[in-house]
Write a protein that holds these residues in place. Structure first.
Motif, PDB file in Angstrom:
ATOM      1  N   GLY A   1       0.791  -1.131  -0.187  1.00 39.35           N
ATOM      2  CA  GLY A   1       0.049  -0.048  -0.178  1.00 39.35           C
ATOM      3  C   GLY A   1       0.952   1.386   0.117  1.00 39.35           C
ATOM      4  N   VAL A   2       1.900   1.240  -0.352  1.00 39.99           N
ATOM      5  CA  VAL A   2       2.932   2.216  -0.127  1.00 39.99           C
ATOM      6  C   VAL A   2       2.493   3.280  -1.320  1.00 39.99           C
ATOM      7  CG1 VAL A   2       4.518   1.470  -2.258  1.00 39.99           C
ATOM      8  CG2 VAL A   2       5.483   2.856  -0.453  1.00 39.99           C
ATOM      9  N   TYR A   3       2.631   4.678  -0.886  1.00 37.24           N
ATOM     10  CA  TYR A   3       2.383   5.856  -1.700  1.00 37.24           C
ATOM     11  C   TYR A   3       3.415   6.026  -2.934  1.00 37.24           C
ATOM     12  CZ  TYR A   3      -0.924   7.275   2.081  1.00 37.24           C
ATOM     13  OH  TYR A   3      -1.860   7.348   2.883  1.00 37.24           O
ATOM     14  N   PRO A   4       3.289   5.814  -4.089  1.00 36.66           N
ATOM     15  CA  PRO A   4       4.459   5.840  -5.175  1.00 36.66           C
ATOM     16  C   PRO A   4       5.066   7.271  -5.202  1.00 36.66           C
ATOM     17  CG  PRO A   4       2.166   5.071  -6.054  1.00 36.66           C
ATOM     18  CD  PRO A   4       1.879   5.707  -4.554  1.00 36.66           C
ATOM     19  N   PHE A   5       4.433   8.326  -5.019  1.00 35.10           N
ATOM     20  CA  PHE A   5       5.250   9.706  -5.166  1.00 35.10           C
ATOM     21  C   PHE A   5       6.193   9.638  -4.031  1.00 35.10           C
ATOM     22  CE2 PHE A   5       5.872  13.749  -3.664  1.00 35.10           C
ATOM     23  CZ  PHE A   5       6.159  14.454  -5.118  1.00 35.10           C
ATOM     24  N   GLU A   6       5.985   9.370  -2.753  1.00 36.18           N
ATOM     25  CA  GLU A   6       6.972   9.228  -1.726  1.00 36.18           C
ATOM     26  C   GLU A   6       8.053   8.408  -1.717  1.00 36.18           C
ATOM     27  OE1 GLU A   6       3.716   9.843  -1.361  1.00 36.18           O
ATOM     28  OE2 GLU A   6       2.975  11.294   0.011  1.00 36.18           O
ATOM     29  N   LEU A   7       7.603   7.220  -2.453  1.00 36.00           N
ATOM     30  CA  LEU A   7       8.658   6.061  -2.562  1.00 36.00           C
ATOM     31  C   LEU A   7       9.667   6.407  -3.562  1.00 36.00           C
ATOM     32  CD1 LEU A   7       9.172   3.083  -2.361  1.00 36.00           C
ATOM     33  CD2 LEU A   7       7.759   2.646  -4.255  1.00 36.00           C
ATOM     34  N   GLY A   8       9.265   7.475  -4.585  1.00 36.84           N
ATOM     35  CA  GLY A   8      10.393   7.741  -5.621  1.00 36.84           C
ATOM     36  C   GLY A   8      11.097   8.832  -5.054  1.00 36.84           C
ATOM     37  N   ILE A   9      10.855   9.475  -4.012  1.00 39.25           N
ATOM     38  CA  ILE A   9      11.593  10.788  -3.653  1.00 39.25           C
ATOM     39  C   ILE A   9      12.920  10.402  -3.317  1.00 39.25           C
ATOM     40  CG2 ILE A   9      11.809  12.692  -1.586  1.00 39.25           C
ATOM     41  CD1 ILE A   9       8.967  12.572  -1.648  1.00 39.25           C
ATOM     42  N   PRO A  10      13.485   9.478  -2.516  1.00 41.68           N
ATOM     43  CA  PRO A  10      14.851   9.025  -2.195  1.00 41.68           C
ATOM     44  C   PRO A  10      15.630   8.898  -3.458  1.00 41.68           C
ATOM     45  CG  PRO A  10      13.510   8.097  -0.608  1.00 41.68           C
ATOM     46  CD  PRO A  10      12.593   8.497  -1.587  1.00 41.68           C
ATOM     47  N   ALA A  11      15.162   8.027  -4.632  1.00 40.45           N
ATOM     48  CA  ALA A  11      15.981   7.863  -5.541  1.00 40.45           C
ATOM     49  C   ALA A  11      16.044   9.372  -6.603  1.00 40.45           C
ATOM     50  CB  ALA A  11      15.180   6.705  -6.316  1.00 40.45           C
ATOM     51  N   ARG A  12      15.206   9.875  -6.372  1.00 43.82           N
ATOM     52  CA  ARG A  12      15.136  11.300  -7.180  1.00 43.82           C
ATOM     53  C   ARG A  12      16.143  12.080  -6.754  1.00 43.82           C
ATOM     54  NH1 ARG A  12      15.989  13.312 -11.348  1.00 43.82           N
ATOM     55  NH2 ARG A  12      14.969  14.545 -12.372  1.00 43.82           N
ATOM     56  N   ILE A  13      16.145  12.255  -5.360  1.00 34.76           N
ATOM     57  CA  ILE A  13      17.117  13.292  -4.725  1.00 34.76           C
ATOM     58  C   ILE A  13      18.454  12.828  -4.519  1.00 34.76           C
ATOM     59  CG2 ILE A  13      17.375  14.618  -2.724  1.00 34.76           C
ATOM     60  CD1 ILE A  13      15.030  15.519  -4.482  1.00 34.76           C
ATOM     61  N   PHE A  14      18.608  11.642  -3.716  1.00 36.47           N
ATOM     62  CA  PHE A  14      19.983  11.046  -3.578  1.00 36.47           C
ATOM     63  C   PHE A  14      20.806  10.350  -4.730  1.00 36.47           C
ATOM     64  CE2 PHE A  14      17.843  10.649   0.801  1.00 36.47           C
ATOM     65  CZ  PHE A  14      18.703  11.551   1.282  1.00 36.47           C
ATOM     66  N   GLY A  15      19.844   9.950  -5.534  1.00 33.96           N
ATOM     67  CA  GLY A  15      20.174   9.345  -6.823  1.00 33.96           C
ATOM     68  C   GLY A  15      20.767  10.346  -7.986  1.00 33.96           C
ATOM     69  N   THR A  16      20.238  11.555  -7.805  1.00 31.65           N
ATOM     70  CA  THR A  16      20.833  12.548  -8.562  1.00 31.65           C
ATOM     71  C   THR A  16      22.292  13.224  -8.210  1.00 31.65           C
ATOM     72  OG1 THR A  16      18.483  13.207  -9.330  1.00 31.65           O
ATOM     73  CG2 THR A  16      20.036  14.845  -9.906  1.00 31.65           C
ATOM     74  N   ALA A  17      22.562  13.204  -6.924  1.00 37.02           N
ATOM     75  CA  ALA A  17      23.537  13.826  -6.284  1.00 37.02           C
ATOM     76  C   ALA A  17      24.983  13.107  -6.797  1.00 37.02           C
ATOM     77  CB  ALA A  17      23.654  13.705  -4.671  1.00 37.02           C
ATOM     78  N   THR A  18      25.943  14.219  -7.315  1.00 32.43           N
ATOM     79  CA  THR A  18      27.226  13.619  -7.894  1.00 32.43           C
ATOM     80  C   THR A  18      28.296  14.733  -7.069  1.00 32.43           C
ATOM     81  OG1 THR A  18      26.934  14.888  -9.897  1.00 32.43           O
ATOM     82  CG2 THR A  18      26.292  12.671 -10.061  1.00 32.43           C
ATOM     83  N   GLY A  19      29.675  14.014  -7.125  1.00 31.65           N
ATOM     84  CA  GLY A  19      30.540  14.770  -6.699  1.00 31.65           C
ATOM     85  C   GLY A  19      31.271  15.588  -7.762  1.00 31.65           C
ATOM     86  N   PRO A  20      32.470  16.512  -7.440  1.00 29.84           N
ATOM     87  CA  PRO A  20      33.010  17.259  -8.528  1.00 29.84           C
ATOM     88  C   PRO A  20      33.235  16.367  -9.562  1.00 29.84           C
ATOM     89  CG  PRO A  20      33.756  17.719  -6.289  1.00 29.84           C
ATOM     90  CD  PRO A  20      33.023  16.173  -6.051  1.00 29.84           C
TER      91      PRO A  20
END
Length: 322
Positions: free
Chosen positions: A11-30
């Motif tokens: 019963g997970v909420y799809p929008f909230e489920l995708g937030i961590p991958a979208r935010i943390f998964g987008t982060a890159t170093g120099p």
């Protein structure tokens, strides 16, 4: 690499489920390398139903949680009407097996899970404002604050709702790697780079009609003039409103009075200058419109509990690592 594991429950909420991958998964170093390894699991590794009309397949079971540096729990349907003993034993056991230093994040009503197994006892926390009274009744041992976007109590962070989940993840990204990385991710995701956790949840505030005057242009203009005084009368004049109308409209649109909003933006700009430049503390304070080093120290201490020098040293070390 910092591993983030997102726990998908039935019963997970799809929008909230995708937030961590979208935010943390987008982060890159120099060097362009990913800063986080983001994985999604269910308790048994099987697909889970969402609260929409589709299911989600995952590649891991709850064993992935024991390898996590950060665990994120999105809300799920059972959170909508919880009682004090509604958490399945297998879920409680999985969370109790986390390493003692694992960071835990709940989004929206998933805070009920953490409270039900005792992880929030004696801690401040938040959840969606509509469920706050129920939360207080069930868990009086938790200090519930339903008037904020998120609460960072160190190892455990609770976010109030959908968009606040984005704010909380960006906050952690900033805490881990500094504002430059967090701001870049925010730009890529087309979301505001920073909303202070103590900002009020937006409860029953009217949305201005499309034809109504707005303070957006004035807010954007103010951000380019933070190095000088910005009296309320000047802001209202720029927006072509009376002071009274401007204050009312500003609070409707941001949830804050103009003065408080300006102070937050000044502190945020000062933090960026401390991280990204070698300017003397006095110059940072002046360029951010905070007047003096003493004023900057006071505001930083109130906001994040550290001095300008300590803040700069912390993020200088972070930049060296990343």
């Amino acid at each position: 690499m910092h591993r983030v594991v997102v726990l998908a429950l039935d019963g997970v909420y799809p929008f909230e489920l995708g937030i961590p991958a979208r935010i943390f998964g987008t982060a890159t170093g120099p060097d362009g390398a990913a800063l986080y390894d983001v994985r999604t699991c269910s308790l048994d590794g099987a697909p889970v139903a969402t609260n929409a009309d589709f299911r989600i397949a995952v590649e891991s079971d709850s064993g992935a949680l024991t390898e996590a540096d950060t665990v994120v729990i999105p809300p799920f349907s059972a959170c909508d009407a919880p009682d004090s003993e509604w958490v399945p034993a297998e879920l409680a056991d999985a969370l109790r097996r986390l390493r003692p230093d694992t960071r835990i994040v709940s989004i929206c009503t998933a805070a009920f899970v953490l409270a039900a197994i005792g992880l929030l006892d004696g801690r401040p926390a938040t959840t969606h404002w509509k469920q706050a009274d129920r939360f207080r009744t069930l868990f009086p041992q938790v200090s519930m604050d339903a008037d904020v976007l998120f609460v960072d109590s160190g190892r455990i962070l609770t976010a109030a709702g959908s968009a606040a989940g984005i704010d909380a993840c960006l906050h952690l990204l900033r805490r881990d790697h500094g504002s430059a990385v967090a701001n870049q991710v925010a730009r890529l995701c087309i979301v505001p780079p920073w909303r202070e956790g103590g900002q009020a949840q937006f409860i029953d505030r009217p949305v201005p009609e499309p034809s109504s005057a707005t303070t957006a242009a004035t807010r954007a203009w103010a951000l380019t003039h933070l190095d000088r005084p910005l009296p309320l009368s000047e802001l209202a004049a720029h927006a072509r409103m009376s002071v009274r109308t401007f204050c009312r409209r500003f609070r409707e649109e941001t949830g804050l009075p103009p003065g408080q909003w300006l102070t937050q933006q000044r502190v945020e700009h000062a933090r960026h200058l401390l991280e990204a430049t070698d300017l003397p503390i006095d110059r940072v304070a002046a360029d951010a419109g905070l007047g003096s080093a003493a004023s900057l120290r006071q505001h930083l201490a109130a906001t994040i509990g550290v001095s300008p020098t300590a803040y700069r040293q912390t993020f200088a070390r972070t930049a060296a690592v990343t």
